[in-house]
Design a protein around this motif. Structure first.
Motif, PDB file in Angstrom:
ATOM      1  N   GLY A  35       0.678  -1.028   0.081  1.00  0.00           N
ATOM      2  CA  GLY A  35       0.014  -0.005   0.015  1.00  0.00           C
ATOM      3  C   GLY A  35       0.906   1.174   0.067  1.00  0.00           C
ATOM      4  N   GLY A  36       0.169   2.568   0.120  1.00  0.00           N
ATOM      5  CA  GLY A  36       0.693   3.753   0.209  1.00  0.00           C
ATOM      6  C   GLY A  36       1.859   3.810   1.191  1.00  0.00           C
ATOM      7  N   LEU A  37       2.991   4.604   1.020  1.00  0.00           N
ATOM      8  CA  LEU A  37       3.857   4.667   2.033  1.00  0.00           C
ATOM      9  C   LEU A  37       4.656   6.024   2.049  1.00  0.00           C
ATOM     10  CD1 LEU A  37       5.699   3.182   4.181  1.00  0.00           C
ATOM     11  CD2 LEU A  37       7.142   2.524   2.039  1.00  0.00           C
ATOM     12  N   ILE A  38       4.865   6.612   3.212  1.00  0.00           N
ATOM     13  CA  ILE A  38       5.600   7.805   3.371  1.00  0.00           C
ATOM     14  C   ILE A  38       6.948   7.271   4.110  1.00  0.00           C
ATOM     15  CG2 ILE A  38       5.964   9.997   4.498  1.00  0.00           C
ATOM     16  CD1 ILE A  38       3.047  10.662   4.056  1.00  0.00           C
ATOM     17  N   THR A  39       8.009   7.515   3.573  1.00  0.00           N
ATOM     18  CA  THR A  39       9.077   6.811   3.995  1.00  0.00           C
ATOM     19  C   THR A  39      10.422   7.577   3.812  1.00  0.00           C
ATOM     20  OG1 THR A  39      10.385   4.649   4.552  1.00  0.00           O
ATOM     21  CG2 THR A  39       9.663   5.114   2.266  1.00  0.00           C
ATOM     22  N   VAL A  47      12.091  19.751  12.479  1.00  0.00           N
ATOM     23  CA  VAL A  47      10.830  19.282  13.173  1.00  0.00           C
ATOM     24  C   VAL A  47      10.054  18.743  12.012  1.00  0.00           C
ATOM     25  CG1 VAL A  47      10.353  21.027  14.733  1.00  0.00           C
ATOM     26  CG2 VAL A  47       9.844  21.525  12.402  1.00  0.00           C
ATOM     27  N   GLY A  48       9.394  17.243  12.422  1.00  0.00           N
ATOM     28  CA  GLY A  48       8.584  16.625  11.576  1.00  0.00           C
ATOM     29  C   GLY A  48       9.365  15.887  10.564  1.00  0.00           C
ATOM     30  N   SER A  49       9.768  14.785  10.829  1.00  0.00           N
ATOM     31  CA  SER A  49      10.385  13.965   9.646  1.00  0.00           C
ATOM     32  C   SER A  49       9.296  13.350   8.745  1.00  0.00           C
ATOM     33  CB  SER A  49      11.120  12.796  10.682  1.00  0.00           C
ATOM     34  OG  SER A  49      12.225  13.175  11.309  1.00  0.00           O
ATOM     35  N   GLY A  50       8.360  12.960   8.852  1.00  0.00           N
ATOM     36  CA  GLY A  50       7.434  12.393   8.115  1.00  0.00           C
ATOM     37  C   GLY A  50       6.284  13.361   7.678  1.00  0.00           C
ATOM     38  N   GLY A  57      -3.236  23.506  11.996  1.00  0.00           N
ATOM     39  CA  GLY A  57      -3.243  22.757  11.186  1.00  0.00           C
ATOM     40  C   GLY A  57      -3.903  21.368  11.728  1.00  0.00           C
ATOM     41  N   THR A  58      -4.414  20.589  10.726  1.00  0.00           N
ATOM     42  CA  THR A  58      -5.168  19.378  11.136  1.00  0.00           C
ATOM     43  C   THR A  58      -4.726  18.167  10.101  1.00  0.00           C
ATOM     44  OG1 THR A  58      -7.166  20.403  11.900  1.00  0.00           O
ATOM     45  CG2 THR A  58      -7.392  18.024  11.463  1.00  0.00           C
ATOM     46  N   PHE A  59      -4.375  17.139  10.570  1.00  0.00           N
ATOM     47  CA  PHE A  59      -3.848  15.929   9.818  1.00  0.00           C
ATOM     48  C   PHE A  59      -4.885  14.558  10.087  1.00  0.00           C
ATOM     49  CE2 PHE A  59      -0.732  12.315   9.630  1.00  0.00           C
ATOM     50  CZ  PHE A  59      -1.098  12.144   8.272  1.00  0.00           C
ATOM     51  N   ASN A  60      -5.586  14.293   9.203  1.00  0.00           N
ATOM     52  CA  ASN A  60      -6.595  13.164   9.116  1.00  0.00           C
ATOM     53  C   ASN A  60      -5.906  12.068   8.567  1.00  0.00           C
ATOM     54  OD1 ASN A  60      -8.624  14.512  10.618  1.00  0.00           O
ATOM     55  ND2 ASN A  60      -9.337  15.477   8.531  1.00  0.00           N
ATOM     56  N   PHE A  61      -5.591  11.052   9.245  1.00  0.00           N
ATOM     57  CA  PHE A  61      -4.658   9.870   8.767  1.00  0.00           C
ATOM     58  C   PHE A  61      -5.819   8.688   8.451  1.00  0.00           C
ATOM     59  CE2 PHE A  61      -1.080   6.849   9.671  1.00  0.00           C
ATOM     60  CZ  PHE A  61      -1.038   6.345   8.125  1.00  0.00           C
ATOM     61  N   TYR A  62      -6.085   8.251   7.414  1.00  0.00           N
ATOM     62  CA  TYR A  62      -7.064   7.064   7.103  1.00  0.00           C
ATOM     63  C   TYR A  62      -6.270   5.972   6.652  1.00  0.00           C
ATOM     64  CZ  TYR A  62     -10.578  10.942   7.147  1.00  0.00           C
ATOM     65  OH  TYR A  62     -11.555  11.948   7.480  1.00  0.00           O
ATOM     66  N   GLY A  63      -5.218   5.834   6.035  1.00  0.00           N
ATOM     67  CA  GLY A  63      -4.684   4.635   5.267  1.00  0.00           C
ATOM     68  C   GLY A  63      -3.169   4.816   4.923  1.00  0.00           C
ATOM     69  N   GLY A  64      -2.723   3.771   4.698  1.00  0.00           N
ATOM     70  CA  GLY A  64      -1.370   3.701   4.021  1.00  0.00           C
ATOM     71  C   GLY A  64      -0.334   3.811   5.491  1.00  0.00           C
ATOM     72  N   SER A  65       0.870   3.824   5.384  1.00  0.00           N
ATOM     73  CA  SER A  65       1.913   3.798   6.392  1.00  0.00           C
ATOM     74  C   SER A  65       2.882   4.964   6.230  1.00  0.00           C
ATOM     75  CB  SER A  65       2.779   2.394   6.111  1.00  0.00           C
ATOM     76  OG  SER A  65       1.790   1.330   6.149  1.00  0.00           O
ATOM     77  N   ILE A  66       3.175   5.356   7.515  1.00  0.00           N
ATOM     78  CA  ILE A  66       4.479   6.250   7.824  1.00  0.00           C
ATOM     79  C   ILE A  66       5.466   5.459   8.312  1.00  0.00           C
ATOM     80  CG2 ILE A  66       5.212   8.287   8.862  1.00  0.00           C
ATOM     81  CD1 ILE A  66       2.271   9.375   8.712  1.00  0.00           C
ATOM     82  N   ALA A  67       6.510   5.043   7.721  1.00  0.00           N
ATOM     83  CA  ALA A  67       7.340   3.965   8.217  1.00  0.00           C
ATOM     84  C   ALA A  67       8.687   4.249   7.560  1.00  0.00           C
ATOM     85  CB  ALA A  67       6.817   2.837   7.798  1.00  0.00           C
ATOM     86  N   GLY A  95      -4.403   2.789   8.882  1.00  0.00           N
ATOM     87  CA  GLY A  95      -3.227   2.755   8.470  1.00  0.00           C
ATOM     88  C   GLY A  95      -2.190   2.578   9.680  1.00  0.00           C
ATOM     89  N   ALA A  96      -1.009   2.758   9.521  1.00  0.00           N
ATOM     90  CA  ALA A  96       0.116   2.400  10.538  1.00  0.00           C
ATOM     91  C   ALA A  96       1.051   3.675  10.673  1.00  0.00           C
ATOM     92  CB  ALA A  96       0.568   1.066  10.228  1.00  0.00           C
ATOM     93  N   ILE A  97       1.598   3.790  11.886  1.00  0.00           N
ATOM     94  CA  ILE A  97       2.940   4.617  12.087  1.00  0.00           C
ATOM     95  C   ILE A  97       3.806   3.568  12.794  1.00  0.00           C
ATOM     96  CG2 ILE A  97       3.937   6.539  13.365  1.00  0.00           C
ATOM     97  CD1 ILE A  97       1.313   7.905  13.137  1.00  0.00           C
ATOM     98  N   THR A  98       4.760   3.111  12.073  1.00  0.00           N
ATOM     99  CA  THR A  98       5.455   1.783  12.320  1.00  0.00           C
ATOM    100  C   THR A  98       7.070   1.945  11.881  1.00  0.00           C
ATOM    101  OG1 THR A  98       5.326  -0.583  12.252  1.00  0.00           O
ATOM    102  CG2 THR A  98       4.676   0.668  10.115  1.00  0.00           C
ATOM    103  N   HIS A  99       7.756   1.249  12.540  1.00  0.00           N
ATOM    104  CA  HIS A  99       9.269   0.988  12.433  1.00  0.00           C
ATOM    105  C   HIS A  99       9.977   2.322  11.968  1.00  0.00           C
ATOM    106  CE1 HIS A  99       9.514  -3.366  12.251  1.00  0.00           C
ATOM    107  NE2 HIS A  99       8.308  -3.372  12.001  1.00  0.00           N
ATOM    108  N   ASN A 100       9.569   3.424  12.858  1.00  0.00           N
ATOM    109  CA  ASN A 100      10.353   4.633  12.942  1.00  0.00           C
ATOM    110  C   ASN A 100      11.197   4.933  14.160  1.00  0.00           C
ATOM    111  OD1 ASN A 100       8.934   5.864  10.565  1.00  0.00           O
ATOM    112  ND2 ASN A 100       7.223   5.397  12.019  1.00  0.00           N
ATOM    113  N   ARG A 101      12.171   5.588  14.101  1.00  0.00           N
ATOM    114  CA  ARG A 101      13.135   5.775  15.069  1.00  0.00           C
ATOM    115  C   ARG A 101      13.412   7.300  15.396  1.00  0.00           C
ATOM    116  NH1 ARG A 101      18.866   2.838  15.525  1.00  0.00           N
ATOM    117  NH2 ARG A 101      20.007   3.889  17.327  1.00  0.00           N
ATOM    118  N   SER A 102      13.387   7.510  16.528  1.00  0.00           N
ATOM    119  CA  SER A 102      13.731   9.276  17.013  1.00  0.00           C
ATOM    120  C   SER A 102      14.295   9.291  18.548  1.00  0.00           C
ATOM    121  CB  SER A 102      12.399  10.058  16.900  1.00  0.00           C
ATOM    122  OG  SER A 102      12.588  11.287  17.340  1.00  0.00           O
ATOM    123  N   GLY A 103      14.664  10.249  18.846  1.00  0.00           N
ATOM    124  CA  GLY A 103      15.340  10.365  20.017  1.00  0.00           C
ATOM    125  C   GLY A 103      14.253  10.264  21.192  1.00  0.00           C
TER     126      GLY A 103
END
Length: 204
Positions: A35-39, A47-50, A57-67, A95-103
């Motif tokens: 599926g769709g992916l932001i990576t 600020v804001g890697s993905g 501002g408003t973010f409505n997340f319905y599907g896909g992955s941020i990974a 959707g999924a926010i998955t397999h990301n890394r941050s401080g």
């Protein structure tokens, strides 16, 4: 970047359902998603890697992955931006926010210092297998005037070096007013510290 009364509705429009394979910055193991992916994006002005949601501002997340996003700098200094940086309002329905890394806040980092209240509503989908490699909040980190409400979805398999493998909440205010858990699943989150494998809340 979503700002000044802007709204982003993100859906999975990848009709081919093609697969994407990458090395997880959280586990160093190969991961395949469909599926769709932001990576593999980088922070803008630190600020804001993905996705970066600012002010009104408003973010409505319905599907896909941020990974597959890591905000560790080339000089080895870890950031604290999260794959999704929330300083406005975010609703996650799927959707999924998955397999990301941050401080800190490996998946989602809420920070509201001097710009109003940051709010993250988890209605569905998953925040999973993210890693906070410097401090707290493997899945979600709240810092400052911000709030998190969960009425669905799951927070699973996240890790933090210090505390709050799933959720970390610190700063001024009553944690009971800032973190509301109405439904959903929080499971399998861990920490390298001695407190809060699932959730850690405090005033510092």
């Amino acid at each position: 970047i979503i700002t000044v009364h802007g709204t982003l509705n993100l859906c999975d429009c990848n009709g081919s359902h093609g697969s994407h394979t990458f090395t997880s910055p959280a586990t160093n193991a190969p991961v395949t998603l469909t599926g769709g992916l932001i990576t593999k994006s980088k922070p803008v002005d630190m600020v804001g890697s993905g996705v970066y949601v600012f002010g009104s501002g408003t973010f409505n997340f319905y599907g896909g992955s941020i990974a597959g996003i890591s905000d560790t700098g080339t000089d080895g200094i870890d950031g604290s931006h999260g794959a999704v940086r929330v300083e406005g309002t975010t609703h996650m329905y799927g959707g999924a926010i998955t397999h990301n890394r941050s401080g800190c806040g490996g998946g989602v980092n809420l920070c509201s210092i001097g710009v109003g209240n940051a709010c993250f509503y988890l209605h569905g989908g998953s925040v999973s297998y993210n890693y906070a490699d410097y401090d707290d909040g493997g899945g979600i980190c709240l810092n400052g005037r911000c709030s998190f409400e969960m009425d669905g979805g799951e927070i699973q398999g996240n890790r933090a070096k210090s505390g709050g493998g799933g959720i970390e909440c610190y700063g001024p205010g009553d944690p009971a007013d800032r973190v509301k858990l109405l439904d959903g699943v929080i499971t399998g989150n861990t920490t390298g510290g001695d407190v809060g494998g699932g959730i850690k809340c405090g005033d510092t």
